[in-house]
Design a protein around this motif. Structure first.
Motif, short mmCIF file in Angstrom:
data_model
loop_
_atom_site.label_atom_id
_atom_site.label_comp_id
_atom_site.label_asym_id
_atom_site.label_seq_id
_atom_site.Cartn_x
_atom_site.Cartn_y
_atom_site.Cartn_z
N GLY A 140 0.81 -1.21 0.00
CA GLY A 140 0.00 0.00 0.00
C GLY A 140 0.84 1.26 0.00
N ARG A 141 1.92 1.24 0.76
CA ARG A 141 2.80 2.42 0.80
C ARG A 141 3.48 2.63 -0.54
N ILE A 142 3.94 1.56 -1.16
CA ILE A 142 4.59 1.66 -2.47
C ILE A 142 3.63 2.25 -3.51
N ARG A 143 2.37 1.84 -3.41
CA ARG A 143 1.37 2.29 -4.38
C ARG A 143 0.74 3.63 -4.01
N GLY A 144 1.18 4.22 -2.90
CA GLY A 144 0.60 5.48 -2.47
C GLY A 144 -0.78 5.32 -1.86
N GLN A 145 -1.07 4.12 -1.34
CA GLN A 145 -2.37 3.84 -0.73
C GLN A 145 -2.18 3.26 0.68
N LEU A 146 -1.29 3.89 1.43
CA LEU A 146 -0.98 3.40 2.77
C LEU A 146 -2.21 3.41 3.68
N HIS A 147 -2.94 4.52 3.68
CA HIS A 147 -4.08 4.61 4.57
C HIS A 147 -5.19 3.64 4.19
N GLU A 148 -5.34 3.38 2.90
CA GLU A 148 -6.33 2.39 2.47
C GLU A 148 -5.96 1.00 2.98
N ALA A 149 -4.65 0.69 2.95
CA ALA A 149 -4.19 -0.61 3.46
C ALA A 149 -4.38 -0.70 4.97
N LEU A 150 -4.08 0.40 5.67
CA LEU A 150 -4.27 0.42 7.12
C LEU A 150 -5.75 0.31 7.48
N LEU A 151 -6.60 0.96 6.71
CA LEU A 151 -8.03 0.89 6.96
C LEU A 151 -8.51 -0.55 6.91
N ALA A 152 -8.06 -1.29 5.89
CA ALA A 152 -8.49 -2.67 5.72
C ALA A 152 -8.02 -3.56 6.86
N ALA A 160 -15.99 0.05 8.02
CA ALA A 160 -15.35 0.71 6.88
C ALA A 160 -16.32 0.98 5.74
N LYS A 161 -17.29 0.10 5.57
CA LYS A 161 -18.27 0.29 4.51
C LYS A 161 -19.07 1.56 4.71
N VAL A 162 -19.33 1.89 5.97
CA VAL A 162 -20.15 3.06 6.29
C VAL A 162 -19.30 4.31 6.51
N ARG A 163 -18.19 4.14 7.24
CA ARG A 163 -17.40 5.30 7.67
C ARG A 163 -16.04 5.39 7.01
N GLY A 164 -15.72 4.45 6.12
CA GLY A 164 -14.40 4.42 5.50
C GLY A 164 -13.97 5.73 4.87
N PRO A 165 -14.77 6.32 3.99
CA PRO A 165 -14.37 7.59 3.35
C PRO A 165 -14.11 8.70 4.37
N GLU A 166 -14.95 8.77 5.41
CA GLU A 166 -14.77 9.79 6.45
C GLU A 166 -13.46 9.57 7.21
N ILE A 167 -13.17 8.32 7.56
CA ILE A 167 -11.94 8.02 8.30
C ILE A 167 -10.71 8.32 7.45
N LEU A 168 -10.74 7.92 6.18
CA LEU A 168 -9.62 8.18 5.28
C LEU A 168 -9.38 9.68 5.12
N GLN A 169 -10.46 10.44 5.04
CA GLN A 169 -10.34 11.88 4.91
C GLN A 169 -9.68 12.49 6.14
#
Length: 266
Positions: A140-152, A160-169
């Protein structure tokens, strides 16, 4: 915003609420901002104390390669001294739980109780971090998606289905302001790798509750059960459906656990 002067810099801390003091300690690479408002829920029942550990957030005191959990625990004592608090309940998540346990073993009189969530130690064989989680996070870090990987790996999928976008933001906003102190994270990992508790805490020293999320995708919860066995007289509790960020999605249940345990310990 307040600061405590130490030998090589300042430690950022904040207090809120009224009641018995509760010191909150975050995990690996996370500043106090990453509680995402959970501290406000606890402030309805406690005098909440948050701090940014060495090398993180708004704390200017650097983390050294030689620093250990002892040093981080001593920072906590210095903060309690600064606030003129003789003893406090302590809630530590992940690496914050390791600091809390060292605080309890070095300065038992300063701890009214310890609640340790999703932590680990080097006292037993086994994985302290899920190898697949490490792989996912690195990719995820290599791809620039570290927070998405941490979220999962740290937030339950149902949440995450409900609050994922809010948490990532919110995470992205914190990272934009604080950056990503990878050197401090590595130094924390070195300290965590050396951390042990076997024989350091005796029954009756401090009331201790070990808590784990049943769906923790980062730190296998077998670690929590093993640590519980290593600490005589400690208690163990599972929060079903919770993940590594044990408070996210299970705020009400965790507040209840903390309030009940701290009340019994007082």
């Amino acid at each position: 915003m307040a600061f405590l002067k130490r030998e090589s810099g300042q430690i950022h801390y904040e207090t809120m609420g009224k009641g018995e003091p509760l010191l909150m300690l975050r995990g690996l690479g996370r500043s106090s901002r990453y509680w995402l408002g959970f501290e406000q829920r606890l402030a309805k029942s406690f005098k909440v104390i948050q701090m940014d550990m060495r090398g993180l957030g708004r704390t200017s005191l650097p983390m050294a390669w030689t620093d250990s959990m002892d040093d981080l625990a001593d920072d906590c004592v210095a903060l309690l001294d600064h606030l003129k608090i003789k003893s406090a309940h302590v809630f530590g998540l992940s690496l914050g739980g390791m600091v809390a346990l060292r605080l309890g073993s070095r300065h038992a009189a300063r701890c009214r109780s310890l609640v340790i969530a999703n932590a680990s130690s080097a006292d037993y064989p086994g994985f302290r971090l899920d190898p697949l989680a490490i792989k996912d996070i690195v990719i995820g870090r290599i791809r620039g998606q570290l927070h998405e990987a941490l979220l999962a790996r740290t937030i339950p999928s149902a949440v995450a289905k409900v609050r994922g976008p809010e948490i990532l933001q919110k995470w992205a906003a914190i990272r934009e302001e604080e950056g990503l102190p990878m050197e401090s994270v590595l130094k924390q990992l070195v300290a965590a790798a050396r951390f042990t508790i076997r024989g350091r805490l005796k029954e009756g020293d401090v009331p201790i509750l070990f808590v784990y999320g049943s769906l923790d995708g980062l730190v296998p919860h077998s670690n929590t059960r093993r640590m519980h066995k290593l600490v005589p007289g400690s208690s163990l509790q599972e929060i079903k459906g919770a993940s590594h960020e044990i408070h996210v999605g299970h705020e009400i249940q965790l507040v209840k656990v903390l309030k009940e345990f701290c009340r019994e310990a007082s």
